[in-house]
Design a protein around this motif. Structure first.
Motif, PDB file in Angstrom:
ATOM      1  N   ALA A   1      54.103  26.974  50.803  1.00  0.00           N
ATOM      2  CA  ALA A   1      52.880  26.290  50.398  1.00  0.00           C
ATOM      3  C   ALA A   1      52.510  25.284  51.481  1.00  0.00           C
ATOM      4  O   ALA A   1      53.370  24.817  52.237  1.00  0.00           O
ATOM      5  N   SER A   2      51.227  24.945  51.545  1.00  0.00           N
ATOM      6  CA  SER A   2      50.843  23.845  52.436  1.00  0.00           C
ATOM      7  C   SER A   2      51.523  22.563  51.996  1.00  0.00           C
ATOM      8  O   SER A   2      52.040  21.805  52.815  1.00  0.00           O
ATOM      9  N   LEU A   3      51.495  22.311  50.678  1.00  0.00           N
ATOM     10  CA  LEU A   3      52.110  21.112  50.108  1.00  0.00           C
ATOM     11  C   LEU A   3      53.076  21.534  49.011  1.00  0.00           C
ATOM     12  O   LEU A   3      52.677  22.166  48.035  1.00  0.00           O
ATOM     13  N   TRP A   4      54.339  21.139  49.131  1.00  0.00           N
ATOM     14  CA  TRP A   4      55.381  21.534  48.189  1.00  0.00           C
ATOM     15  C   TRP A   4      55.953  20.273  47.550  1.00  0.00           C
ATOM     16  O   TRP A   4      56.574  19.451  48.219  1.00  0.00           O
ATOM     17  N   LYS A   5      55.701  20.093  46.284  1.00  0.00           N
ATOM     18  CA  LYS A   5      56.201  18.947  45.524  1.00  0.00           C
ATOM     19  C   LYS A   5      55.819  17.620  46.181  1.00  0.00           C
ATOM     20  O   LYS A   5      56.653  16.732  46.363  1.00  0.00           O
ATOM     21  N   CYS A   6      54.562  17.511  46.552  1.00  0.00           N
ATOM     22  CA  CYS A   6      54.062  16.270  47.160  1.00  0.00           C
ATOM     23  C   CYS A   6      53.239  15.505  46.124  1.00  0.00           C
ATOM     24  O   CYS A   6      52.084  15.856  45.860  1.00  0.00           O
ATOM     25  N   ASN A   7      53.833  14.480  45.535  1.00  0.00           N
ATOM     26  CA  ASN A   7      53.139  13.679  44.531  1.00  0.00           C
ATOM     27  C   ASN A   7      52.377  12.554  45.219  1.00  0.00           C
ATOM     28  O   ASN A   7      52.510  11.383  44.897  1.00  0.00           O
ATOM     29  N   ALA A   8      51.585  12.935  46.192  1.00  0.00           N
ATOM     30  CA  ALA A   8      50.852  11.990  47.014  1.00  0.00           C
ATOM     31  C   ALA A   8      49.384  12.026  46.628  1.00  0.00           C
ATOM     32  O   ALA A   8      48.929  12.904  45.892  1.00  0.00           O
ATOM     33  N   ARG A   9      48.638  11.092  47.126  1.00  0.00           N
ATOM     34  CA  ARG A   9      47.174  11.145  47.046  1.00  0.00           C
ATOM     35  C   ARG A   9      46.720  12.153  48.098  1.00  0.00           C
ATOM     36  O   ARG A   9      46.956  11.957  49.289  1.00  0.00           O
ATOM     37  N   ILE A  10      46.099  13.231  47.660  1.00  0.00           N
ATOM     38  CA  ILE A  10      45.777  14.347  48.552  1.00  0.00           C
ATOM     39  C   ILE A  10      44.267  14.382  48.736  1.00  0.00           C
ATOM     40  O   ILE A  10      43.517  14.651  47.794  1.00  0.00           O
ATOM     41  N   ASP A  11      43.793  14.095  49.945  1.00  0.00           N
ATOM     42  CA  ASP A  11      42.357  13.957  50.154  1.00  0.00           C
ATOM     43  C   ASP A  11      41.920  14.583  51.471  1.00  0.00           C
ATOM     44  O   ASP A  11      42.534  14.371  52.516  1.00  0.00           O
ATOM     45  N   SER A  12      40.823  15.354  51.402  1.00  0.00           N
ATOM     46  CA  SER A  12      40.139  15.863  52.600  1.00  0.00           C
ATOM     47  C   SER A  12      41.070  16.678  53.480  1.00  0.00           C
ATOM     48  O   SER A  12      41.212  16.418  54.678  1.00  0.00           O
ATOM     49  N   ASN A  13      41.697  17.691  52.891  1.00  0.00           N
ATOM     50  CA  ASN A  13      42.613  18.547  53.637  1.00  0.00           C
ATOM     51  C   ASN A  13      42.186  20.011  53.577  1.00  0.00           C
ATOM     52  O   ASN A  13      41.532  20.440  52.621  1.00  0.00           O
ATOM     53  N   ILE A  14      42.567  20.765  54.594  1.00  0.00           N
ATOM     54  CA  ILE A  14      42.390  22.202  54.649  1.00  0.00           C
ATOM     55  C   ILE A  14      43.743  22.831  54.362  1.00  0.00           C
ATOM     56  O   ILE A  14      44.706  22.619  55.096  1.00  0.00           O
ATOM     57  N   LEU A  15      43.841  23.608  53.273  1.00  0.00           N
ATOM     58  CA  LEU A  15      45.125  24.105  52.794  1.00  0.00           C
ATOM     59  C   LEU A  15      45.004  25.607  52.543  1.00  0.00           C
ATOM     60  O   LEU A  15      44.406  26.019  51.552  1.00  0.00           O
ATOM     61  N   GLY A  16      45.540  26.426  53.436  1.00  0.00           N
ATOM     62  CA  GLY A  16      45.354  27.845  53.214  1.00  0.00           C
ATOM     63  C   GLY A  16      46.047  28.753  54.197  1.00  0.00           C
ATOM     64  O   GLY A  16      46.841  28.320  55.036  1.00  0.00           O
ATOM     65  N   ASP A  17      45.725  30.057  54.054  1.00  0.00           N
ATOM     66  CA  ASP A  17      46.335  31.119  54.860  1.00  0.00           C
ATOM     67  C   ASP A  17      47.852  31.107  54.723  1.00  0.00           C
ATOM     68  O   ASP A  17      48.588  31.381  55.683  1.00  0.00           O
TER      69      ASP A  17
END
Length: 205
Positions: free
Chosen positions: A29-45
């Motif tokens: 995954a782009s983000l794995w178990k990240c309990n962060a504030r997630i803003d303005s990201n490109i997450l894919g492929d």
């Protein structure tokens, strides 16, 4: 054996392109178990998920695309605002306690209703509740991931006012002063000089 671009992160994850992630035993995954504030990201492929098990947080102004599994998986008690989900196995799964607002869910392989949807453009949506609708968002070019809206998009001026007061590029929302924008709360000028959504990274445009 598992993980992704970022794993087990807290704090703020802002304005990144995290793509082409995989793992040897489980889906990556782009983000794995990240309990962060997630803003303005490109997450894919990714060979796997866009976001996996990010809980009790806010995800905003993100584009989640081309994942072989779902865009979001097991993201409990999470608020999703002004995001675009395109070309995933499904937009979300096991996210029944999520709220997704002012977002576009389009061209995903499987239709799925994650949690509560508010003022979203959702392919194959058949309900009438919470201001959601099923109309082609009229991206500039979905095949090349140019996910700005054309000037005739039905998503323009159909969003709700939220706590998110800027778009991916930091431009103030709402752009036109109506208190509501597009499916993602339109605020950004696209290349025709009209309000549209820029939900992508500049290299995609």
């Amino acid at each position: 054996n598992y993980g992704g671009g970022l794993a087990n992160c807290d704090g703020n994850i802002h304005h990144n392109s995290i793509t082409n992630c995989s793992a040897t035993e489980y889906d990556g995954a782009s983000l794995w178990k990240c309990n962060a504030r997630i803003d303005s990201n490109i997450l894919g492929d990714n060979t796997g998920f866009g976001i996996y098990k990010s809980v009790n947080t806010i995800i905003s102004n993100c584009i989640i695309f081309n994942n072989t599994d779902v865009g979001m998986d097991h993201c409990d008690n999470t608020e999703v605002i002004n995001c675009t989900f395109v070309n995933n196995l499904a937009a979300a799964r096991y996210c029944d306690s999520c709220t997704i607002t002012n977002s576009i869910i389009w061209e995903n392989e499987a239709g799925y209703k994650p949690g509560t949807l508010i003022n979203c453009c959702v392919q194959n949506w058949s309900g009438t509740e919470n201001g959601c609708f099923n109309e082609d968002p009229l991206f500039v070019n979905i095949d090349t991931l140019d996910l700005r809206l054309t000037e005739d998009s039905p998503c323009i001026d159909t969003g709700a006012t939220t706590s998110i007061t800027y778009d991916y590029n930091g431009v103030t929302r709402p752009f036109d002063g109506h208190g509501a924008g597009a499916g993602n709360n339109a605020v950004r000028m696209n290349d025709t000089g009209r309000p549209g959504i820029v939900q992508g990274y500049k290299s995609y445009f």
